[in-house]
Design a protein around this motif. Structure first.
Motif, PDB file in Angstrom:
ATOM      1  N   MET A   1       0.842  -1.189   0.000  1.00 62.69           N
ATOM      2  CA  MET A   1       0.000   0.000   0.000  1.00 62.69           C
ATOM      3  C   MET A   1       0.878   1.240   0.000  1.00 62.69           C
ATOM      4  O   MET A   1       1.847   1.333   0.761  1.00 62.69           O
ATOM      5  CB  MET A   1      -0.912  -0.001   1.245  1.00 62.69           C
ATOM      6  CG  MET A   1      -1.844   1.200   1.332  1.00 62.69           C
ATOM      7  SD  MET A   1      -2.960   1.059   2.736  1.00 62.69           S
ATOM      8  CE  MET A   1      -3.812   2.627   2.626  1.00 62.69           C
ATOM      9  N   THR A   3       0.096   5.217   0.173  1.00 63.04           N
ATOM     10  CA  THR A   3      -0.771   6.382   0.227  1.00 63.04           C
ATOM     11  C   THR A   3       0.007   7.591  -0.270  1.00 63.04           C
ATOM     12  O   THR A   3       1.061   7.921   0.282  1.00 63.04           O
ATOM     13  CB  THR A   3      -1.260   6.637   1.667  1.00 63.04           C
ATOM     14  OG1 THR A   3      -1.931   5.463   2.152  1.00 63.04           O
ATOM     15  CG2 THR A   3      -2.205   7.825   1.705  1.00 63.04           C
ATOM     16  N   VAL A 170      -5.901   7.575   7.409  1.00 63.44           N
ATOM     17  CA  VAL A 170      -5.571   6.609   6.360  1.00 63.44           C
ATOM     18  C   VAL A 170      -6.256   5.278   6.631  1.00 63.44           C
ATOM     19  O   VAL A 170      -6.833   4.653   5.733  1.00 63.44           O
ATOM     20  CB  VAL A 170      -4.041   6.438   6.255  1.00 63.44           C
ATOM     21  CG1 VAL A 170      -3.687   5.232   5.376  1.00 63.44           C
ATOM     22  CG2 VAL A 170      -3.401   7.704   5.689  1.00 63.44           C
ATOM     23  N   ARG A 171      -6.220   4.834   7.876  1.00 62.33           N
ATOM     24  CA  ARG A 171      -6.850   3.557   8.222  1.00 62.33           C
ATOM     25  C   ARG A 171      -8.366   3.624   8.072  1.00 62.33           C
ATOM     26  O   ARG A 171      -9.001   2.648   7.676  1.00 62.33           O
ATOM     27  CB  ARG A 171      -6.491   3.169   9.659  1.00 62.33           C
ATOM     28  CG  ARG A 171      -5.043   2.806   9.878  1.00 62.33           C
ATOM     29  CD  ARG A 171      -4.847   2.099  11.204  1.00 62.33           C
ATOM     30  NE  ARG A 171      -5.260   2.918  12.352  1.00 62.33           N
ATOM     31  CZ  ARG A 171      -4.455   3.742  13.004  1.00 62.33           C
ATOM     32  NH1 ARG A 171      -3.182   3.879  12.617  1.00 62.33           N
ATOM     33  NH2 ARG A 171      -4.894   4.423  14.053  1.00 62.33           N
ATOM     34  N   THR A 172      -8.958   4.768   8.378  1.00 63.95           N
ATOM     35  CA  THR A 172     -10.410   4.900   8.361  1.00 63.95           C
ATOM     36  C   THR A 172     -10.959   5.063   6.954  1.00 63.95           C
ATOM     37  O   THR A 172     -11.926   4.396   6.562  1.00 63.95           O
ATOM     38  CB  THR A 172     -10.836   6.112   9.210  1.00 63.95           C
ATOM     39  OG1 THR A 172     -10.360   5.948  10.540  1.00 63.95           O
ATOM     40  CG2 THR A 172     -12.356   6.257   9.231  1.00 63.95           C
ATOM     41  N   ARG A 174      -9.133   5.011   3.882  1.00 60.63           N
ATOM     42  CA  ARG A 174      -8.440   4.312   2.799  1.00 60.63           C
ATOM     43  C   ARG A 174      -8.389   5.166   1.529  1.00 60.63           C
ATOM     44  O   ARG A 174      -8.774   4.704   0.441  1.00 60.63           O
ATOM     45  CB  ARG A 174      -9.115   2.967   2.496  1.00 60.63           C
ATOM     46  CG  ARG A 174      -9.126   2.007   3.659  1.00 60.63           C
ATOM     47  CD  ARG A 174      -7.729   1.562   4.035  1.00 60.63           C
ATOM     48  NE  ARG A 174      -7.753   0.550   5.090  1.00 60.63           N
ATOM     49  CZ  ARG A 174      -6.666   0.142   5.755  1.00 60.63           C
ATOM     50  NH1 ARG A 174      -5.496   0.699   5.474  1.00 60.63           N
ATOM     51  NH2 ARG A 174      -6.747  -0.769   6.685  1.00 60.63           N
ATOM     52  N   ALA A 206       1.606   4.013   8.690  1.00 64.30           N
ATOM     53  CA  ALA A 206       0.249   3.495   8.498  1.00 64.30           C
ATOM     54  C   ALA A 206       0.208   2.542   7.302  1.00 64.30           C
ATOM     55  O   ALA A 206      -0.475   1.498   7.343  1.00 64.30           O
ATOM     56  CB  ALA A 206      -0.726   4.646   8.298  1.00 64.30           C
ATOM     57  N   ASP A 207       0.906   2.888   6.245  1.00 62.76           N
ATOM     58  CA  ASP A 207       0.968   2.015   5.071  1.00 62.76           C
ATOM     59  C   ASP A 207       1.624   0.676   5.414  1.00 62.76           C
ATOM     60  O   ASP A 207       1.169  -0.388   4.980  1.00 62.76           O
ATOM     61  CB  ASP A 207       1.753   2.690   3.946  1.00 62.76           C
ATOM     62  CG  ASP A 207       0.971   3.786   3.265  1.00 62.76           C
ATOM     63  OD1 ASP A 207      -0.245   3.923   3.523  1.00 62.76           O
ATOM     64  OD2 ASP A 207       1.570   4.518   2.443  1.00 62.76           O
ATOM     65  N   ARG A 209       1.672  -0.874   8.144  1.00 61.73           N
ATOM     66  CA  ARG A 209       0.843  -1.700   9.025  1.00 61.73           C
ATOM     67  C   ARG A 209      -0.428  -2.170   8.349  1.00 61.73           C
ATOM     68  O   ARG A 209      -1.155  -2.992   8.906  1.00 61.73           O
ATOM     69  CB  ARG A 209       0.491  -0.913  10.284  1.00 61.73           C
ATOM     70  CG  ARG A 209       1.696  -0.604  11.172  1.00 61.73           C
ATOM     71  CD  ARG A 209       1.270   0.028  12.469  1.00 61.73           C
ATOM     72  NE  ARG A 209       2.407   0.219  13.358  1.00 61.73           N
ATOM     73  CZ  ARG A 209       2.311   0.573  14.637  1.00 61.73           C
ATOM     74  NH1 ARG A 209       1.084   0.745  15.165  1.00 61.73           N
ATOM     75  NH2 ARG A 209       3.371   0.739  15.382  1.00 61.73           N
ATOM     76  N   ALA A 210      -0.727  -1.638   7.180  1.00 66.73           N
ATOM     77  CA  ALA A 210      -1.983  -1.976   6.492  1.00 66.73           C
ATOM     78  C   ALA A 210      -1.946  -3.410   5.992  1.00 66.73           C
ATOM     79  O   ALA A 210      -0.902  -3.924   5.603  1.00 66.73           O
ATOM     80  CB  ALA A 210      -2.201  -1.025   5.325  1.00 66.73           C
TER      81      ALA A 210
END
Length: 210
Positions: A1, A3, A170-172, A174, A206-207, A209-210
Motif C-alpha cells: 500500500m 498512500t 488513512v486507516r479509516t 483508505r 500506516a501504510d 501496518r496496512a
C-alpha cells in the motif's frame, strides 16, 4: 500500500526542497484569489524549478478568470489543475491538463457526493472539510467514515490532517492520498520542518501496518 502525499500551499523554497527530500508525491501551489497562500506567477515559477519530474506540481485555483488560469498553465506548466470553485466540468477540462475537483464536505456529506457525476472528465477528487464556497487549507475536519466507497477514480482526503491524526485517517478512509496544508504550518504558507517530517513518517507507518 502506498498512500500518496500532497503538501499544499507551499510558498518558500526551503519548504519545497524539504518536501522533495521527503519524497512527497505532489507539491501544491495556490492561486486562489482569496487565499493567504496565494502566489504570484514569478514566485511560483521559482518554486516550480525546485521540483523534479518525478513529483507532480498541482496548481490550485478557485473561480479564477479564464485568462488567469491560461497564464498559470502557460507559465508554470503544472502537471495537474485543482479546482475549488464553481467551475463546471467543461471549463475545468478545457485547459489541456488533467484536473482534480475539490468536493466541500463541511456539513453536507450526503449531498456532496451527488456532484461527483457532474465531473466525468475529472482525473480524481479531493474531499475537503470546508463548506461549499469556502477556502481550502482551513484545517476543518469532516467525518472520514463518509468517504466514498464506490468511486472508480482516485481520491484524496484533506481537511484538518496533522502528523498526530493522519495515520487514523488513512486507516479509516483508505484514500488514494492525503493532502495537508495548515496541519504542517506555523503560519499560513510557512511550513514547519519537523511537522513535515512527522507527517510523512506517520503516513508511511500506516501504510506499513496496512
Amino acid at each position: 500500500m502506498h498512500t500518496r502525499i500532497k503538501f499544499c500551499g507551499l510558498t518558500r523554497g526551503e519548504d519545497v526542497r524539504l518536501a522533495v527530500e521527503l519524497g512527497v508525491d505532489y507539491v501544491g501551489l495556490v492561486f486562489a484569489p482569496r487565499s493567504p497562500r496565494r502566489l504570484l506567477l514569478g514566485q511560483a515559477r521559482m518554486l516550480r524549478e525546485l521540483v523534479p519530474e518525478e513529483i507532480a506540481v498541482v496548481a490550485l485555483v478557485m473561480d479564477n478568470t479564464r485568462s488567469d488560469i491560461e497564464h498559470i498553465v502557460e507559465s508554470l506548466q503544472p502537471d495537474l489543475l485543482q479546482f475549488h470553485g464553481a467551475e463546471d466540468d467543461a471549463v475545468a477540462g478545457s485547459f489541456g491538463k488533467p484536473f482534480w475537483k475539490a468536493i466541500a464536505m463541511g456539513g453536507q456529506q450526503d449531498s456532496a457526493f451527488t456532484s461527483l457525476a457532474d465531473y466525468p472528465s475529472a482525473s480524481g477528487f479531493l474531499f475537503d472539510g470546508h463548506a461549499a464556497g469556502e477556502q481550502g487549507g482551513s484545517g476543518q475536519r469532516f467525518d472520514w467514515r463518509q468517504m466514498p466507497r464506490a468511486t472508480d477514480k482516485p481520491f484524496l482526503l484533506a481537511g484538518g490532517l496533522t502528523p498526530e491524526n493522519v495515520a487514523l485517517a488513512v486507516r479509516t478512509a483508505r484514500p488514494t492520498g492525503v493532502d495537508v496544508s495548515s496541519g504542517i504550518e506555523t503560519a499560513p504558507g510557512v511550513k514547519d520542518a519537523e511537522k513535515m517530517r512527522r507527517f510523512v513518517e506517520a503516513v508511511r507507518e500506516a501504510d506499513a501496518r496496512a
